[in-house]
Motif scaffolding. Structure first.
Motif, PDB file in Angstrom:
ATOM      1  N   SER A  11      25.513  43.015   6.750  1.00 53.80           N
ATOM      2  CA  SER A  11      26.200  41.730   6.987  1.00 53.80           C
ATOM      3  C   SER A  11      25.270  40.675   7.549  1.00 53.80           C
ATOM      4  CB  SER A  11      27.375  41.940   7.944  1.00 53.80           C
ATOM      5  OG  SER A  11      26.897  42.450   9.167  1.00 53.80           O
ATOM      6  N   ALA A  12      24.096  41.077   8.058  1.00 53.56           N
ATOM      7  CA  ALA A  12      23.251  40.104   8.767  1.00 53.56           C
ATOM      8  C   ALA A  12      21.796  40.576   8.786  1.00 53.56           C
ATOM      9  CB  ALA A  12      23.745  39.954  10.202  1.00 53.56           C
ATOM     10  N   GLY A  13      20.925  39.633   9.136  1.00 52.35           N
ATOM     11  CA  GLY A  13      19.538  39.963   9.460  1.00 52.35           C
ATOM     12  C   GLY A  13      18.780  40.652   8.333  1.00 52.35           C
ATOM     13  N   ALA A  34      29.790  46.495  10.983  1.00 52.75           N
ATOM     14  CA  ALA A  34      30.840  46.895  11.934  1.00 52.75           C
ATOM     15  C   ALA A  34      31.956  45.861  11.995  1.00 52.75           C
ATOM     16  CB  ALA A  34      30.236  47.082  13.317  1.00 52.75           C
ATOM     17  N   ARG A  37      32.631  40.266   9.228  1.00 52.11           N
ATOM     18  CA  ARG A  37      31.810  39.421   8.336  1.00 52.11           C
ATOM     19  C   ARG A  37      31.245  40.183   7.137  1.00 52.11           C
ATOM     20  NH1 ARG A  37      26.329  38.062  11.847  1.00 52.11           N
ATOM     21  NH2 ARG A  37      26.116  40.107  12.805  1.00 52.11           N
ATOM     22  N   ASP A  56      32.491  51.475  11.950  1.00 56.91           N
ATOM     23  CA  ASP A  56      31.628  51.621  13.125  1.00 56.91           C
ATOM     24  C   ASP A  56      30.788  52.888  12.952  1.00 56.91           C
ATOM     25  OD1 ASP A  56      30.381  51.905  15.514  1.00 56.91           O
ATOM     26  OD2 ASP A  56      32.210  52.118  16.722  1.00 56.91           O
ATOM     27  N   ALA A  84      21.138  49.836   9.838  1.00 54.44           N
ATOM     28  CA  ALA A  84      21.906  49.324  10.990  1.00 54.44           C
ATOM     29  C   ALA A  84      21.315  49.848  12.294  1.00 54.44           C
ATOM     30  CB  ALA A  84      23.376  49.746  10.877  1.00 54.44           C
ATOM     31  N   THR A 133      14.824  52.000   8.172  1.00 53.62           N
ATOM     32  CA  THR A 133      14.296  50.962   9.054  1.00 53.62           C
ATOM     33  C   THR A 133      14.009  51.570  10.420  1.00 53.62           C
ATOM     34  OG1 THR A 133      15.642  49.300   7.932  1.00 53.62           O
ATOM     35  CG2 THR A 133      14.635  48.654  10.002  1.00 53.62           C
ATOM     36  N   SER A 134      12.725  51.593  10.767  1.00 52.36           N
ATOM     37  CA  SER A 134      12.290  51.988  12.102  1.00 52.36           C
ATOM     38  C   SER A 134      11.903  50.685  12.796  1.00 52.36           C
ATOM     39  CB  SER A 134      11.138  52.985  11.969  1.00 52.36           C
ATOM     40  OG  SER A 134      10.453  53.153  13.169  1.00 52.36           O
ATOM     41  N   SER A 135      10.723  50.616  13.363  1.00 48.60           N
ATOM     42  CA  SER A 135      10.268  49.396  14.046  1.00 48.60           C
ATOM     43  C   SER A 135       8.816  49.582  14.455  1.00 48.60           C
ATOM     44  CB  SER A 135      11.108  49.174  15.307  1.00 48.60           C
ATOM     45  OG  SER A 135      10.545  48.159  16.111  1.00 48.60           O
ATOM     46  N   ARG A 152      13.576  54.323  17.663  1.00 48.67           N
ATOM     47  CA  ARG A 152      12.855  53.921  16.434  1.00 48.67           C
ATOM     48  C   ARG A 152      11.715  54.903  16.134  1.00 48.67           C
ATOM     49  NH1 ARG A 152      16.522  51.475  13.944  1.00 48.67           N
ATOM     50  NH2 ARG A 152      17.279  53.371  14.918  1.00 48.67           N
ATOM     51  N   PRO A 178       9.443  46.945  10.985  1.00 50.76           N
ATOM     52  CA  PRO A 178       9.345  45.499  11.201  1.00 50.76           C
ATOM     53  C   PRO A 178       8.708  45.179  12.546  1.00 50.76           C
ATOM     54  CG  PRO A 178      11.614  46.178  10.660  1.00 50.76           C
ATOM     55  CD  PRO A 178      10.841  47.411  11.002  1.00 50.76           C
ATOM     56  N   THR A 188      21.651  39.825  20.818  1.00 51.22           N
ATOM     57  CA  THR A 188      22.667  40.880  20.948  1.00 51.22           C
ATOM     58  C   THR A 188      22.240  41.924  21.985  1.00 51.22           C
ATOM     59  OG1 THR A 188      23.130  40.566  18.603  1.00 51.22           O
ATOM     60  CG2 THR A 188      24.066  42.526  19.611  1.00 51.22           C
TER      61      THR A 188
HETATM   62  N1  LIG Z   1      15.019  41.963  14.594  1.00 50.30           N
HETATM   63  C1  LIG Z   1      13.935  42.606  15.031  1.00 50.30           C
HETATM   64  O1  LIG Z   1      13.083  42.013  15.764  1.00 50.30           O
HETATM   65  C2  LIG Z   1      13.672  44.027  14.612  1.00 50.30           C
HETATM   66  C3  LIG Z   1      12.371  44.524  14.791  1.00 50.30           C
HETATM   67  C4  LIG Z   1      12.113  45.840  14.422  1.00 50.30           C
HETATM   68  C5  LIG Z   1      13.102  46.630  13.899  1.00 50.30           C
HETATM   69  N2  LIG Z   1      14.358  46.128  13.730  1.00 50.30           N
HETATM   70  C6  LIG Z   1      15.386  47.023  13.194  1.00 50.30           C
HETATM   71  O2  LIG Z   1      15.972  46.428  12.048  1.00 50.30           O
HETATM   72  C7  LIG Z   1      17.315  46.859  11.907  1.00 50.30           C
HETATM   73  C8  LIG Z   1      18.202  45.658  11.640  1.00 50.30           C
HETATM   74  O3  LIG Z   1      18.044  44.752  12.710  1.00 50.30           O
HETATM   75  P1  LIG Z   1      18.372  43.184  12.562  1.00 50.30           P
HETATM   76  O4  LIG Z   1      17.332  42.464  13.288  1.00 50.30           O
HETATM   77  O5  LIG Z   1      18.648  42.845  11.164  1.00 50.30           O
HETATM   78  O6  LIG Z   1      19.707  43.136  13.445  1.00 50.30           O
HETATM   79  P2  LIG Z   1      21.013  42.199  13.363  1.00 50.30           P
HETATM   80  O7  LIG Z   1      20.677  40.897  12.742  1.00 50.30           O
HETATM   81  O8  LIG Z   1      21.588  42.231  14.730  1.00 50.30           O
HETATM   82  O9  LIG Z   1      21.971  42.990  12.335  1.00 50.30           O
HETATM   83  C9  LIG Z   1      22.487  44.249  12.683  1.00 50.30           C
HETATM   84  C10 LIG Z   1      23.333  44.773  11.553  1.00 50.30           C
HETATM   85  O10 LIG Z   1      23.802  46.090  11.919  1.00 50.30           O
HETATM   86  C11 LIG Z   1      25.233  46.096  11.888  1.00 50.30           C
HETATM   87  N3  LIG Z   1      25.770  46.968  12.925  1.00 50.30           N
HETATM   88  C12 LIG Z   1      25.585  46.842  14.269  1.00 50.30           C
HETATM   89  N4  LIG Z   1      26.276  47.801  14.921  1.00 50.30           N
HETATM   90  C13 LIG Z   1      26.911  48.527  13.972  1.00 50.30           C
HETATM   91  C14 LIG Z   1      27.793  49.628  14.016  1.00 50.30           C
HETATM   92  N5  LIG Z   1      28.173  50.186  15.182  1.00 50.30           N
HETATM   93  N6  LIG Z   1      28.278  50.116  12.855  1.00 50.30           N
HETATM   94  C15 LIG Z   1      27.940  49.544  11.676  1.00 50.30           C
HETATM   95  N7  LIG Z   1      27.089  48.508  11.569  1.00 50.30           N
HETATM   96  C16 LIG Z   1      26.598  47.994  12.701  1.00 50.30           C
HETATM   97  C17 LIG Z   1      25.645  44.658  12.103  1.00 50.30           C
HETATM   98  O11 LIG Z   1      26.967  44.452  11.630  1.00 50.30           O
HETATM   99  P3  LIG Z   1      27.974  43.346  12.301  1.00 50.30           P
HETATM  100  O12 LIG Z   1      27.200  42.640  13.355  1.00 50.30           O
HETATM  101  O13 LIG Z   1      28.383  42.456  11.195  1.00 50.30           O
HETATM  102  O14 LIG Z   1      29.104  44.074  12.834  1.00 50.30           O
HETATM  103  C18 LIG Z   1      24.571  43.930  11.301  1.00 50.30           C
HETATM  104  O15 LIG Z   1      24.873  43.974   9.932  1.00 50.30           O
HETATM  105  C19 LIG Z   1      17.661  47.644  13.179  1.00 50.30           C
HETATM  106  O16 LIG Z   1      17.633  49.027  12.908  1.00 50.30           O
HETATM  107  C20 LIG Z   1      16.530  47.293  14.148  1.00 50.30           C
HETATM  108  O17 LIG Z   1      16.227  48.357  15.017  1.00 50.30           O
HETATM  109  C21 LIG Z   1      14.675  44.837  14.085  1.00 50.30           C
END
Ligand SMILES: NC(=O)c1ccc[n+]([C@@H]2O[C@H](COP(=O)([O-])OP(=O)(O)OC[C@H]3O[C@@H](n4cnc5c(N)ncnc54)[C@H](OP(=O)(O)O)[C@@H]3O)[C@@H](O)[C@H]2O)c1
Length: 257
Positions: A11-13, A34, A37, A56, A84, A133-135, A152, A178, A188
């Motif tokens: 749904s996002a990101g 979750a 959206r 969820d 997620a 997706t790790s990190s 991660r 990433p 968040t």
């Molecule tokens: N952003 C960074 O800087 C970064 C860096 C390294 C790794 N990552 C990794 O990349 C992945 C995605 O992160 P992002 O930055 O894209 O985050 P984000 O923009 O906050 O998006 C998170 C996504 O996960 C979903 N989600 C959250 N809790 C959930 C649950 N309990 N059940 C089902 N879906 C759920 C959200 O759905 P809703 O919000 O619509 O409910 C949303 O679609 C994560 O695994 C994160 O560890 C992120």
């Protein structure tokens, strides 16, 4: 008929970008989120069939519901992005244990539960691609995000082991690491009052997703998600002692007073 991809966190990101770019490559999308959206995903990807799944994933029933929806399609599953995830910032002394347990359930347990279904289906099919997706947080201690980083690191290691096991079944597993990415993620996580609070300097989620998918389709074991600076930073992390990386990370992640 198009091939089918399952994307969690669609749904996002980063997850939305993975879904969008897979749709552009001609995949129908089963997308999980979750909140409400996720139901807008069909409007955003009008050129393919979309199955939005609101669930969820931090609860076992949520994972089982997702899987039952995917199985009900009665189609081969060609690509899965286990994406997620969430974080929680702050000193471990102060952070809420229930929130940490929730994060572990989402970032680790749900991924393992869903992966079990996915690998069994893909092994039967004798083909498939799994992007985990790790990190870059998997490559360093993460003080003030002290549980997130290990979740991660778990997924990075899990992906690498699974990759070796699944090779003989014609299934490719790739880990996406990433760097900091401009999504809602750090807000968040309650990290608005840290260096990670501003999205100005972070990677574009479209670039991160593109690097992940390019690596997945090229059959690579892992890829750093981000620009040149991010990739240079990842290289440096291979050589720096843990204590040095830990201190550096704390400078960026420690909440401002
Ligand atoms: N952003 C960074 O800087 C970064 C860096 C390294 C790794 N990552 C990794 O990349 C992945 C995605 O992160 P992002 O930055 O894209 O985050 P984000 O923009 O906050 O998006 C998170 C996504 O996960 C979903 N989600 C959250 N809790 C959930 C649950 N309990 N059940 C089902 N879906 C759920 C959200 O759905 P809703 O919000 O619509 O409910 C949303 O679609 C994560 O695994 C994160 O560890 C992120």
């Amino acid at each position: 008929m198009n091939k089918l991809a399952l994307v969690t966190g669609a749904s996002a990101g980063i997850g939305f970008e993975l879904a969008r770019q897979l749709a552009d490559r001609g995949y129908d999308i089963a997308g999980v989120g979750a909140g409400e959206r996720i139901n807008q995903l069909s409007d955003k990807l009008p050129h393919v069939r979309v199955l939005p799944i609101q669930a969820d994933l931090s609860a076992e029933e949520g994972v089982e519901y997702v899987w039952s929806e995917v199985e009900a399609l009665g189609r081969p599953l060609d690509v899965v992005a286990l994406n997620a995830g969430k974080s929680l910032g702050g000193a471990f002394l102060d952070t809420d244990l229930d929130e940490e347990k929730h994060m572990i359930a989402l970032n680790i347990t749900s991924q393992v539960l869903l992966a079990k279904h996915v690998v069994r289906k893909m092994a039967d099919q004798r083909h498939g691609r799994i992007l985990i997706t790790s990190s870059m947080s998997a490559l360093t201690p993460t003080p003030y995000e002290s549980i997130y980083g290990p979740t991660r690191a778990f997924m990075f290691s899990f992906a690498q082991g699974l990759r070796e096991e699944m090779r003989e079944y014609g299934v490719n597993v790739t880990a996406l690491l990433p760097g900091a990415t401009a999504t809602d993620f750090h807000q968040t996580a309650g990290m608005g009052n840290t260096m990670f609070g501003s999205n100005d300097w972070k990677n574009d989620p479209a670039l991160v997703a593109q690097r992940g998918l390019d690596a997945l389709f090229a059959g690579k074991d892992h890829v750093i998600g981000g620009d040149r600076r991010t990739r240079r930073d990842a290289l440096l992390k291979k050589f720096l002692p843990e204590a040095v990386k830990s201190r550096q990370f704390a400078r960026d992640s420690k909440p401002n007073q």
